[in-house]
Scaffold this motif. Structure first.
Motif, PDB file in Angstrom:
ATOM      1  N   ALA A   5       0.839  -1.263   0.088  1.00 29.57           N
ATOM      2  CA  ALA A   5       0.102  -0.088   0.107  1.00 29.57           C
ATOM      3  C   ALA A   5       0.765   1.228   0.214  1.00 29.57           C
ATOM      4  O   ALA A   5       1.892   1.266   0.722  1.00 29.57           O
ATOM      5  N   PRO A   6       0.535   2.388  -0.786  1.00 28.69           N
ATOM      6  CA  PRO A   6       1.257   3.579  -0.524  1.00 28.69           C
ATOM      7  C   PRO A   6       1.417   4.079   0.611  1.00 28.69           C
ATOM      8  O   PRO A   6       0.225   3.817   1.429  1.00 28.69           O
ATOM      9  N   SER A   7       2.242   4.887   1.152  1.00 29.07           N
ATOM     10  CA  SER A   7       2.496   5.290   2.545  1.00 29.07           C
ATOM     11  C   SER A   7       3.011   6.839   2.366  1.00 29.07           C
ATOM     12  O   SER A   7       3.495   7.021   1.536  1.00 29.07           O
ATOM     13  N   THR A   8       2.282   7.504   3.235  1.00 27.15           N
ATOM     14  CA  THR A   8       2.779   8.958   3.153  1.00 27.15           C
ATOM     15  C   THR A   8       3.973   9.309   4.076  1.00 27.15           C
ATOM     16  O   THR A   8       3.874   8.544   5.152  1.00 27.15           O
ATOM     17  N   THR A   9       4.632  10.115   3.765  1.00 26.08           N
ATOM     18  CA  THR A   9       5.877  10.576   4.542  1.00 26.08           C
ATOM     19  C   THR A   9       6.058  11.911   4.433  1.00 26.08           C
ATOM     20  O   THR A   9       5.438  12.457   3.723  1.00 26.08           O
ATOM     21  N   ASP A  10       7.310  12.150   5.285  1.00 28.12           N
ATOM     22  CA  ASP A  10       7.603  13.615   5.107  1.00 28.12           C
ATOM     23  C   ASP A  10       9.318  13.612   4.808  1.00 28.12           C
ATOM     24  O   ASP A  10       9.790  13.002   5.138  1.00 28.12           O
ATOM     25  N   VAL A  11       9.634  14.558   3.701  1.00 31.91           N
ATOM     26  CA  VAL A  11      11.148  14.328   3.169  1.00 31.91           C
ATOM     27  C   VAL A  11      11.581  15.999   3.617  1.00 31.91           C
ATOM     28  O   VAL A  11      11.095  16.847   2.670  1.00 31.91           O
ATOM     29  N   ALA A  16       5.265  13.634   0.884  1.00 33.81           N
ATOM     30  CA  ALA A  16       5.790  12.624  -0.261  1.00 33.81           C
ATOM     31  C   ALA A  16       4.952  11.509   0.220  1.00 33.81           C
ATOM     32  O   ALA A  16       4.310  11.026   0.984  1.00 33.81           O
ATOM     33  N   VAL A  17       4.897  10.528  -1.028  1.00 35.99           N
ATOM     34  CA  VAL A  17       4.254   9.524  -1.085  1.00 35.99           C
ATOM     35  C   VAL A  17       5.252   8.175  -1.538  1.00 35.99           C
ATOM     36  O   VAL A  17       5.938   8.523  -2.466  1.00 35.99           O
ATOM     37  N   ARG A  18       5.249   7.239  -0.940  1.00 38.88           N
ATOM     38  CA  ARG A  18       6.002   6.024  -1.037  1.00 38.88           C
ATOM     39  C   ARG A  18       5.407   4.856  -1.433  1.00 38.88           C
ATOM     40  O   ARG A  18       4.500   4.446  -0.946  1.00 38.88           O
ATOM     41  N   LEU A  19       5.982   4.242  -2.412  1.00 39.19           N
ATOM     42  CA  LEU A  19       5.304   2.986  -2.903  1.00 39.19           C
ATOM     43  C   LEU A  19       6.533   2.038  -3.294  1.00 39.19           C
ATOM     44  O   LEU A  19       7.467   2.486  -4.096  1.00 39.19           O
ATOM     45  N   SER A  20       6.282   0.812  -3.226  1.00 39.70           N
ATOM     46  CA  SER A  20       7.179  -0.260  -3.450  1.00 39.70           C
ATOM     47  C   SER A  20       6.351  -1.395  -3.998  1.00 39.70           C
ATOM     48  O   SER A  20       5.460  -1.835  -3.414  1.00 39.70           O
ATOM     49  N   GLY A  21       7.425  -2.234  -4.691  1.00 39.14           N
ATOM     50  CA  GLY A  21       6.762  -3.525  -5.018  1.00 39.14           C
ATOM     51  C   GLY A  21       8.001  -4.582  -5.546  1.00 39.14           C
ATOM     52  O   GLY A  21       9.175  -4.019  -5.652  1.00 39.14           O
ATOM     53  N   THR A  22       7.530  -5.826  -5.773  1.00 39.56           N
ATOM     54  CA  THR A  22       8.405  -6.739  -6.208  1.00 39.56           C
ATOM     55  C   THR A  22       8.024  -7.199  -7.623  1.00 39.56           C
ATOM     56  O   THR A  22       6.740  -7.491  -7.784  1.00 39.56           O
ATOM     57  N   VAL A  23       8.790  -7.366  -8.464  1.00 38.43           N
ATOM     58  CA  VAL A  23       8.739  -7.738  -9.909  1.00 38.43           C
ATOM     59  C   VAL A  23       9.166  -8.991 -10.014  1.00 38.43           C
ATOM     60  O   VAL A  23      10.466  -9.205  -9.816  1.00 38.43           O
ATOM     61  N   ARG A  24       8.764  -9.966 -10.549  1.00 34.05           N
ATOM     62  CA  ARG A  24       9.219 -11.465 -10.683  1.00 34.05           C
ATOM     63  C   ARG A  24       9.304 -11.541 -12.349  1.00 34.05           C
ATOM     64  O   ARG A  24       8.283 -11.248 -13.195  1.00 34.05           O
ATOM     65  N   VAL A  25      10.420 -12.158 -12.864  1.00 33.85           N
ATOM     66  CA  VAL A  25      10.613 -12.225 -14.092  1.00 33.85           C
ATOM     67  C   VAL A  25      11.002 -13.621 -14.486  1.00 33.85           C
ATOM     68  O   VAL A  25      11.663 -14.366 -13.774  1.00 33.85           O
ATOM     69  N   ILE A  38      11.413  -2.743  -6.774  1.00 39.00           N
ATOM     70  CA  ILE A  38      11.263  -1.251  -7.275  1.00 39.00           C
ATOM     71  C   ILE A  38      10.633  -0.517  -6.357  1.00 39.00           C
ATOM     72  O   ILE A  38       9.415  -0.983  -5.506  1.00 39.00           O
ATOM     73  N   ALA A  39      10.993   0.652  -5.924  1.00 40.48           N
ATOM     74  CA  ALA A  39      10.430   1.427  -5.263  1.00 40.48           C
ATOM     75  C   ALA A  39      10.347   2.847  -5.747  1.00 40.48           C
ATOM     76  O   ALA A  39      11.263   3.607  -6.451  1.00 40.48           O
ATOM     77  N   THR A  40       9.393   3.499  -5.424  1.00 45.85           N
ATOM     78  CA  THR A  40       9.343   4.955  -5.847  1.00 45.85           C
ATOM     79  C   THR A  40       8.736   6.081  -4.713  1.00 45.85           C
ATOM     80  O   THR A  40       7.900   5.573  -3.884  1.00 45.85           O
ATOM     81  N   LEU A  41       9.374   6.935  -4.796  1.00 45.85           N
ATOM     82  CA  LEU A  41       9.107   8.369  -3.768  1.00 45.85           C
ATOM     83  C   LEU A  41       8.771   9.403  -4.598  1.00 45.85           C
ATOM     84  O   LEU A  41       9.547   9.931  -5.466  1.00 45.85           O
ATOM     85  N   VAL A  42       7.673   9.913  -4.422  1.00 44.38           N
ATOM     86  CA  VAL A  42       7.037  11.242  -5.075  1.00 44.38           C
ATOM     87  C   VAL A  42       6.917  12.504  -4.002  1.00 44.38           C
ATOM     88  O   VAL A  42       6.322  12.147  -3.116  1.00 44.38           O
ATOM     89  N   ILE A  43       7.783  13.369  -4.165  1.00 37.84           N
ATOM     90  CA  ILE A  43       7.805  14.595  -3.275  1.00 37.84           C
ATOM     91  C   ILE A  43       7.034  15.695  -3.958  1.00 37.84           C
ATOM     92  O   ILE A  43       7.210  16.171  -5.020  1.00 37.84           O
ATOM     93  N   ARG A  44       6.139  16.081  -3.093  1.00 38.18           N
ATOM     94  CA  ARG A  44       5.411  17.274  -3.660  1.00 38.18           C
ATOM     95  C   ARG A  44       6.201  18.638  -3.331  1.00 38.18           C
ATOM     96  O   ARG A  44       6.415  18.983  -2.024  1.00 38.18           O
ATOM     97  N   ALA A  45       6.771  19.284  -4.191  1.00 37.16           N
ATOM     98  CA  ALA A  45       7.726  20.406  -4.318  1.00 37.16           C
ATOM     99  C   ALA A  45       6.688  21.662  -4.327  1.00 37.16           C
ATOM    100  O   ALA A  45       5.557  21.628  -4.316  1.00 37.16           O
ATOM    101  N   LYS A  46       7.265  22.917  -4.226  1.00 35.32           N
ATOM    102  CA  LYS A  46       6.546  24.035  -4.290  1.00 35.32           C
ATOM    103  C   LYS A  46       5.412  24.164  -5.289  1.00 35.32           C
ATOM    104  O   LYS A  46       4.346  24.253  -5.183  1.00 35.32           O
ATOM    105  N   ASP A  47       6.174  23.692  -6.639  1.00 37.09           N
ATOM    106  CA  ASP A  47       5.189  24.106  -7.769  1.00 37.09           C
ATOM    107  C   ASP A  47       5.383  23.122  -8.792  1.00 37.09           C
ATOM    108  O   ASP A  47       4.852  22.876  -9.976  1.00 37.09           O
TER     109      ASP A  47
END
Length: 84
Positions: A5-11, A16-25, A38-47
């Motif tokens: 599940a996505p989680s909110t955090t402070d950077v 910011a929102v953090r999301l991670s997962g596992t890819v099987r090949v 794989i993990a993604t961190l999306v930070i909301r900046a000023k604009d």
């Protein structure tokens, strides 16, 4: 892909929102990874938004060197800091 599940955090004071997962090949070569973290961190900046994407092998066939993705990817996201 298995995702948590996505989680909110402070950077550094930014939302910011953090999301991670596992890819099987499917195993197609003894040299290629069979699982990756794989993990993604999306930070909301000023604009705008800043996106940090980190990925690393977390499982390889037995004949390959060990993979450190399960531990490494979260550490990369934890190290994110705003540049001012």
């Amino acid at each position: 892909m298995e995702t948590g599940a996505p989680s909110t955090t402070d950077v550094g004071g930014f939302e910011a929102v953090r999301l991670s997962g596992t890819v099987r090949v499917p195993e197609s070569s003894p040299c290629l990874p069979t699982k990756a973290r794989i993990a993604t961190l999306v930070i909301r900046a000023k604009d705008t938004y800043v996106v940090l994407l980190a990925a690393a092998d977390s499982l390889r066939p037995d004949s390959s060197p060990p993979a450190e993705g399960e531990e490494l990817v979260p550490r990369i996201l934890d190290s994110a800091r705003p540049v001012r």
